[in-house]
Design a protein around this motif. Structure first.
Motif, mmCIF file in Angstrom:
data_model
loop_
_atom_site.group_PDB
_atom_site.id
_atom_site.type_symbol
_atom_site.label_atom_id
_atom_site.label_comp_id
_atom_site.label_asym_id
_atom_site.label_seq_id
_atom_site.Cartn_x
_atom_site.Cartn_y
_atom_site.Cartn_z
ATOM 1 N N GLY A 80 6.593 13.698 15.553
ATOM 2 C CA GLY A 80 6.941 12.381 15.027
ATOM 3 C C GLY A 80 6.282 11.258 15.801
ATOM 4 N N TRP A 81 6.305 11.364 17.143
ATOM 5 C CA TRP A 81 5.692 10.322 17.968
ATOM 6 C C TRP A 81 4.170 10.303 17.787
ATOM 7 C CZ3 TRP A 81 8.761 6.761 18.976
ATOM 8 C CH2 TRP A 81 10.023 6.932 19.532
ATOM 9 N N VAL A 82 3.559 11.478 17.748
ATOM 10 C CA VAL A 82 2.095 11.553 17.562
ATOM 11 C C VAL A 82 1.699 10.933 16.226
ATOM 12 C CG1 VAL A 82 0.134 13.117 17.229
ATOM 13 C CG2 VAL A 82 1.787 13.567 19.050
ATOM 14 N N THR A 83 2.451 11.255 15.193
ATOM 15 C CA THR A 83 2.188 10.695 13.864
ATOM 16 C C THR A 83 2.334 9.179 13.885
ATOM 17 O OG1 THR A 83 3.081 12.726 12.880
ATOM 18 C CG2 THR A 83 2.789 10.837 11.418
ATOM 19 N N SER A 84 3.321 8.695 14.604
ATOM 20 C CA SER A 84 3.549 7.247 14.714
ATOM 21 C C SER A 84 2.380 6.557 15.399
ATOM 22 C CB SER A 84 4.842 6.971 15.491
ATOM 23 O OG SER A 84 5.961 7.508 14.822
ATOM 24 N N VAL A 85 1.881 7.158 16.476
ATOM 25 C CA VAL A 85 0.748 6.585 17.205
ATOM 26 C C VAL A 85 -0.490 6.542 16.314
ATOM 27 C CG1 VAL A 85 -0.855 6.942 19.129
ATOM 28 C CG2 VAL A 85 1.602 7.228 19.486
ATOM 29 N N VAL A 86 -0.714 7.616 15.562
ATOM 30 C CA VAL A 86 -1.848 7.645 14.634
ATOM 31 C C VAL A 86 -1.686 6.553 13.578
ATOM 32 C CG1 VAL A 86 -3.017 9.010 12.856
ATOM 33 C CG2 VAL A 86 -2.350 10.078 15.012
ATOM 34 N N GLY A 87 -0.451 6.346 13.107
ATOM 35 C CA GLY A 87 -0.190 5.282 12.136
ATOM 36 C C GLY A 87 -0.502 3.914 12.702
ATOM 37 N N LEU A 88 -0.101 3.684 13.952
ATOM 38 C CA LEU A 88 -0.422 2.415 14.603
ATOM 39 C C LEU A 88 -1.925 2.251 14.745
ATOM 40 C CD1 LEU A 88 2.312 2.341 17.401
ATOM 41 C CD2 LEU A 88 2.190 0.862 15.384
ATOM 42 N N GLY A 89 -2.616 3.363 15.008
ATOM 43 C CA GLY A 89 -4.069 3.327 15.094
ATOM 44 C C GLY A 89 -4.697 2.954 13.763
ATOM 45 N N ALA A 90 -4.117 3.449 12.677
ATOM 46 C CA ALA A 90 -4.620 3.124 11.345
ATOM 47 C C ALA A 90 -4.496 1.628 11.070
ATOM 48 C CB ALA A 90 -3.853 3.924 10.290
ATOM 49 N N VAL A 91 -3.360 1.043 11.444
ATOM 50 C CA VAL A 91 -3.155 -0.399 11.254
ATOM 51 C C VAL A 91 -4.145 -1.192 12.113
ATOM 52 C CG1 VAL A 91 -1.524 -2.315 11.504
ATOM 53 C CG2 VAL A 91 -0.716 -0.096 10.679
ATOM 54 N N PHE A 92 -4.383 -0.721 13.331
ATOM 55 C CA PHE A 92 -5.340 -1.386 14.211
ATOM 56 C C PHE A 92 -6.737 -1.377 13.590
ATOM 57 C CE2 PHE A 92 -8.448 -1.555 17.643
ATOM 58 C CZ PHE A 92 -7.991 -2.633 18.393
ATOM 59 N N CYS A 93 -7.115 -0.252 13.017
ATOM 60 C CA CYS A 93 -8.433 -0.154 12.375
ATOM 61 C C CYS A 93 -8.527 -1.092 11.174
ATOM 62 C CB CYS A 93 -8.703 1.279 11.942
ATOM 63 S SG CYS A 93 -8.930 2.447 13.304
ATOM 64 N N MET A 94 -7.450 -1.167 10.393
ATOM 65 C CA MET A 94 -7.428 -2.085 9.248
ATOM 66 C C MET A 94 -7.671 -3.515 9.701
ATOM 67 S SD MET A 94 -4.116 -0.793 7.098
ATOM 68 C CE MET A 94 -3.766 0.962 7.013
ATOM 69 N N ALA A 95 -6.929 -3.920 10.730
ATOM 70 C CA ALA A 95 -7.062 -5.294 11.229
ATOM 71 C C ALA A 95 -8.450 -5.530 11.811
ATOM 72 C CB ALA A 95 -5.988 -5.559 12.280
ATOM 73 N N SER A 96 -9.006 -4.530 12.461
ATOM 74 C CA SER A 96 -10.297 -4.683 13.120
ATOM 75 C C SER A 96 -11.434 -4.871 12.118
ATOM 76 C CB SER A 96 -10.588 -3.466 14.003
ATOM 77 O OG SER A 96 -9.661 -3.386 15.064
ATOM 78 N N ILE A 97 -11.285 -4.324 10.919
ATOM 79 C CA ILE A 97 -12.299 -4.533 9.877
ATOM 80 C C ILE A 97 -12.456 -6.024 9.601
ATOM 81 C CG2 ILE A 97 -12.809 -4.227 7.422
ATOM 82 C CD1 ILE A 97 -11.452 -1.493 7.601
ATOM 83 N N TYR A 98 -11.333 -6.706 9.498
ATOM 84 C CA TYR A 98 -11.353 -8.138 9.203
ATOM 85 C C TYR A 98 -11.680 -8.960 10.450
ATOM 86 C CZ TYR A 98 -9.161 -6.430 4.991
ATOM 87 O OH TYR A 98 -8.910 -5.741 3.833
ATOM 88 N N ALA A 99 -11.187 -8.518 11.589
ATOM 89 C CA ALA A 99 -11.422 -9.249 12.835
ATOM 90 C C ALA A 99 -12.892 -9.240 13.234
ATOM 91 C CB ALA A 99 -10.578 -8.649 13.958
ATOM 92 N N SER A 100 -13.664 -8.305 12.703
ATOM 93 C CA SER A 100 -15.090 -8.230 13.026
ATOM 94 C C SER A 100 -15.958 -8.799 11.910
ATOM 95 C CB SER A 100 -15.489 -6.770 13.295
ATOM 96 O OG SER A 100 -15.207 -5.951 12.167
ATOM 97 N N SER A 101 -15.338 -9.567 11.019
ATOM 98 C CA SER A 101 -16.068 -10.155 9.892
ATOM 99 C C SER A 101 -16.712 -11.480 10.299
ATOM 100 C CB SER A 101 -15.105 -10.394 8.724
ATOM 101 O OG SER A 101 -14.210 -11.453 9.031
ATOM 102 N N ILE A 102 -17.288 -12.175 9.315
ATOM 103 C CA ILE A 102 -17.909 -13.486 9.575
ATOM 104 C C ILE A 102 -17.035 -14.614 9.021
ATOM 105 C CG2 ILE A 102 -20.274 -12.611 9.672
ATOM 106 C CD1 ILE A 102 -20.583 -13.457 6.734
ATOM 107 N N LYS A 103 -15.748 -14.359 8.956
ATOM 108 C CA LYS A 103 -14.803 -15.360 8.461
ATOM 109 C C LYS A 103 -13.866 -15.760 9.598
ATOM 110 C CE LYS A 103 -15.061 -13.599 3.743
ATOM 111 N NZ LYS A 103 -14.330 -13.171 2.537
ATOM 112 N N PRO A 104 -13.965 -16.987 10.089
ATOM 113 C CA PRO A 104 -13.137 -17.444 11.221
ATOM 114 C C PRO A 104 -11.640 -17.229 11.027
ATOM 115 C CG PRO A 104 -14.852 -19.042 10.752
ATOM 116 C CD PRO A 104 -14.893 -18.041 9.633
ATOM 117 N N ALA A 105 -11.159 -17.335 9.789
ATOM 118 C CA ALA A 105 -9.728 -17.158 9.528
ATOM 119 C C ALA A 105 -9.279 -15.729 9.803
ATOM 120 C CB ALA A 105 -9.413 -17.528 8.078
ATOM 121 N N TRP A 106 -10.225 -14.809 9.820
ATOM 122 C CA TRP A 106 -9.896 -13.401 10.030
ATOM 123 C C TRP A 106 -10.217 -12.910 11.434
ATOM 124 C CZ3 TRP A 106 -12.173 -10.899 4.915
ATOM 125 C CH2 TRP A 106 -11.446 -11.389 3.818
#
Length: 287
Positions: A115-141
């Motif tokens: 359960g904990w390992v799955t949770s950590v992987v889930g948090l990693g998935a959210v981090f990757c989602m956010a990082s897609i936008y955070a590495s864009s050319i849009k200041p708001a992101w």
């Protein structure tokens, strides 16, 4: 907002819904021995089952923003340099691990480590989602607000969903379980407050981020100002309804309509918030 962004919007929300709910269910189950009588397992069993279909649906929506959905396998070939590839890998891994944990749960051999390992992987998935936008050319992101918003939604969804499933269960609400429910509610409230506290800092930063940043700031404070207020009002009211039913201690069947109303308000509020996120993303390349 461009039509191709709707699948992305739906994918991110559904993924964060599933990840957030799962994490809170796992946290509740960490208190199983303390609560006794498998109480934590029993009140979260239906919730654990719900997570899989939600993530599966999210993965289906993720295919629609690809140029050729049947060529989706190619999107994981750049794992070393692409946040999109990492997002797909982590989300898929989360789903695979959910299958394992759900299987163990069905057999009555729940494993908290899985359960904990799955949770950590889930948090990693959210981090990757956010990082897609955070590495864009849009200041708001590219601001830290993107991570705060994505994790904030994950926590709020998790808190609201887990409280509803626990309160809807037929198990006795012991003093220990009641304390856990209160803690979950505070976590959801804290996730919203943190975003609101950072909002003025975020807008101020956009104002000094060039023309694109100024445009995004103007959209937030003018065009979408009322929508932003409505967005937060819906989420707060949804969480407040759950708290009201909880403290009212109403055991009648009529409480179901309150839970559905609360969940609907939070879902609509977060949907509106994510819409505003996409709508205010102005590229530094204009013309």
């Amino acid at each position: 907002m461009f039509a191709e962004e709707w699948p992305l919007l739906t994918f991110t929300l559904l993924s964060q819904f599933g990840v957030g709910a799962y994490i809170f269910f796992v946290i509740v189950r960490a208190f199983n021995k303390k609560l006794g009588n498998n109480l934590a397992i029993n009140v979260t069993k239906r919730g654990i089952m719900m997570v899989g279909p939600v993530i599966a649906l999210a993965l289906v929506f993720s295919l629609f923003h690809l140029g050729t959905p049947f060529g989706a396998y190619r999107s994981i070939l750049n794992l070393d340099s692409s946040w999109l590839s990492r997002e797909i890998i982590f989300t898929s891994a989360f789903f695979a691990l959910w299958i394992v944990s759900f299987y163990l749960d069905r057999k009555g051999t729940w494993n908290q480590i899985v359960g904990w390992v799955t949770s950590v992987v889930g948090l990693g998935a959210v981090f990757c989602m956010a990082s897609i936008y955070a590495s864009s050319i849009k200041p708001a992101w590219t601001d830290a607000n993107t991570y705060l918003a994505f994790y904030g939604t994950t926590i709020l969804f998790g808190a609201v969903t887990s409280m509803i499933f626990i309160l809807m269960s037929k198990e006795e609400k012991t003093e220990g379980l009641t304390s856990i429910i209160k803690g979950i509610g505070l976590a959801g409230l804290g996730a919203m407050i943190a975003q609101l506290v950072y909002l003025p800092i975020y807008v101020s930063g956009l104002s000094v981020s060039g023309q694109a940043g100024l445009k995004s700031a103007a959209l937030l404070t003018e065009t979408y100002a009322f929508s932003t207020v409505i967005r937060w009002a819906l989420s707060f009211v949804g969480l407040a309804i759950i708290g009201w039913v909880f403290y009212r201690n109403n055991k009648s069947q009529s409480q179901m309509k309150f839970y559905l109303a609360a969940l609907t308000l939070v879902l609509v509020g977060e949907f509106l918030g994510r819409y505003i996120f996409y709508a205010t993303g102005v590229s530094i390349i204009v013309g």
